[in-house]
Design a protein around this motif. Structure first.
Motif, PDB file in Angstrom:
ATOM      1  N   ARG A 151       7.391  45.653   5.765  1.00 51.78           N
ATOM      2  CA  ARG A 151       7.406  45.074   4.430  1.00 51.78           C
ATOM      3  C   ARG A 151       8.811  45.126   3.824  1.00 51.78           C
ATOM      4  O   ARG A 151       9.541  46.069   4.100  1.00 51.78           O
ATOM      5  N   PRO A 152       9.167  44.148   3.015  1.00 53.19           N
ATOM      6  CA  PRO A 152       8.350  43.057   2.465  1.00 53.19           C
ATOM      7  C   PRO A 152       8.262  41.823   3.372  1.00 53.19           C
ATOM      8  O   PRO A 152       7.755  40.800   2.954  1.00 53.19           O
ATOM      9  N   VAL A 179       4.537  47.445  -4.863  1.00 51.40           N
ATOM     10  CA  VAL A 179       5.164  46.133  -5.005  1.00 51.40           C
ATOM     11  C   VAL A 179       5.521  45.565  -3.640  1.00 51.40           C
ATOM     12  O   VAL A 179       5.434  44.354  -3.423  1.00 51.40           O
ATOM     13  N   SER A 180       5.896  46.426  -2.688  1.00 57.61           N
ATOM     14  CA  SER A 180       6.222  45.923  -1.351  1.00 57.61           C
ATOM     15  C   SER A 180       5.015  45.291  -0.677  1.00 57.61           C
ATOM     16  O   SER A 180       5.148  44.323   0.085  1.00 57.61           O
ATOM     17  N   GLU A 183       4.780  41.851  -2.280  1.00 55.95           N
ATOM     18  CA  GLU A 183       5.841  40.981  -1.755  1.00 55.95           C
ATOM     19  C   GLU A 183       5.518  40.536  -0.338  1.00 55.95           C
ATOM     20  O   GLU A 183       5.752  39.373   0.025  1.00 55.95           O
ATOM     21  N   GLU A 184       4.967  41.445   0.459  1.00 53.53           N
ATOM     22  CA  GLU A 184       4.585  41.099   1.836  1.00 53.53           C
ATOM     23  C   GLU A 184       3.539  39.994   1.843  1.00 53.53           C
ATOM     24  O   GLU A 184       3.671  38.990   2.562  1.00 53.53           O
ATOM     25  N   THR A 186       2.816  37.863  -0.532  1.00 56.87           N
ATOM     26  CA  THR A 186       3.380  36.630  -1.090  1.00 56.87           C
ATOM     27  C   THR A 186       4.290  35.947  -0.086  1.00 56.87           C
ATOM     28  O   THR A 186       4.230  34.719   0.094  1.00 56.87           O
ATOM     29  N   ASN A 187       5.138  36.726   0.579  1.00 60.02           N
ATOM     30  CA  ASN A 187       6.042  36.144   1.581  1.00 60.02           C
ATOM     31  C   ASN A 187       5.270  35.536   2.746  1.00 60.02           C
ATOM     32  O   ASN A 187       5.716  34.545   3.353  1.00 60.02           O
ATOM     33  N   GLY A 209       5.318  42.818  -9.866  1.00 56.12           N
ATOM     34  CA  GLY A 209       5.316  42.226  -8.537  1.00 56.12           C
ATOM     35  C   GLY A 209       4.475  40.968  -8.497  1.00 56.12           C
ATOM     36  O   GLY A 209       3.612  40.747  -9.351  1.00 56.12           O
TER      37      GLY A 209
END
Length: 225
Positions: A151-152, A179-180, A183-184, A186-187, A209
């Motif tokens: 992650r992320p 939050v990571s 982000e993971e 979402t990415n 996040g």
């Protein structure tokens, strides 16, 4: 298209955590003669732990952050201490209702997977202690040392999708307490990116996040899905 795969974080999301990971990581950094606060450690919760160690040293302007053998030495100590904690400590248990949620999702045709900032050695101790995999409640597990980047970056999710033959990222949900994690997910392009507010981060911290939902309890997923 419905959800076909739910990818869960472990510590703080599905596994009860009393800041144990943060405290052990803080102690690991202290072994290097560097003081970091729990708040600073929490900011890198969820990330692959060699990256977290490197980041914290760099944050404190310790030039050893670029020395890979030193980072690996500290990480080896972290792994040793975390394995001992998860193997023996009386506080180690799943969060309330996790097994029931896993089973309910599987009954609805949703595959259940775990991804984590831990390496495989630590994760295997957790799986043995909880019995999730042995009891057939988890369909796949990927750890941060089994992907090109943790992650992320989205690669742990993609590896799980490949293993379980999940065709579309729009049928995947990512659930985590940092939050990571958000982000993971979402990415990766997950349809749902769900923050759990009863882990390492507070509601206000998770709101910063990217996410589609915030939940206090995993059984809320059953109504979301």
């Amino acid at each position: 298209m419905g959800i076909k795969l739910a990818v869960f974080d472990i510590a703080g999301t599905t596994l009860h955590d009393e800041s144990n990971v943060a405290l052990v990581l803080q102690q690991t950094i202290r072994l290097a003669g560097v003081e970091v606060t729990i708040g600073e450690v929490n900011e890198v919760m969820g990330y692959a732990k060699p990256y977290a160690i490197r980041h914290l040293l760099q944050l404190k302007n310790d030039q050893r952050f670029s020395e890979e053998p030193f980072i690996q030495e500290l990480h080896a100590r972290f792994v040793h201490d975390m394995k001992a904690h998860y193997a023996t400590h009386s506080s180690v248990r799943e969060k309330d209702g996790v097994s029931a949620v896993f089973a309910a999702l599987q009954e609805k045709g949703v595959k259940v997977a775990l991804d984590t900032g831990f390496d495989r050695d630590i994760t295997n101790v957790i799986l043995e202690r909880t019995g999730w995999q042995k009891n057939g409640l988890v369909d796949a597990v990927v750890t941060s040392d089994e992907a090109a980047f943790g992650r992320p970056y989205p690669y742990m999710i993609y590896r799980i999708m490949e293993e379980l033959e999940i065709r579309s990222i729009q049928s995947v949900a990512k659930i985590g307490d940092t939050v990571s994690d958000l982000e993971e997910g979402t990415n990766a392009g997950c349809r749902y990116v769900i923050g759990v507010t009863t882990g390492a981060y507070t509601v206000d911290e998770l709101k910063k996040g990217p996410h589609t939902h915030l939940v206090a309890s995993l059984d809320e997923l059953l109504s979301i899905f």
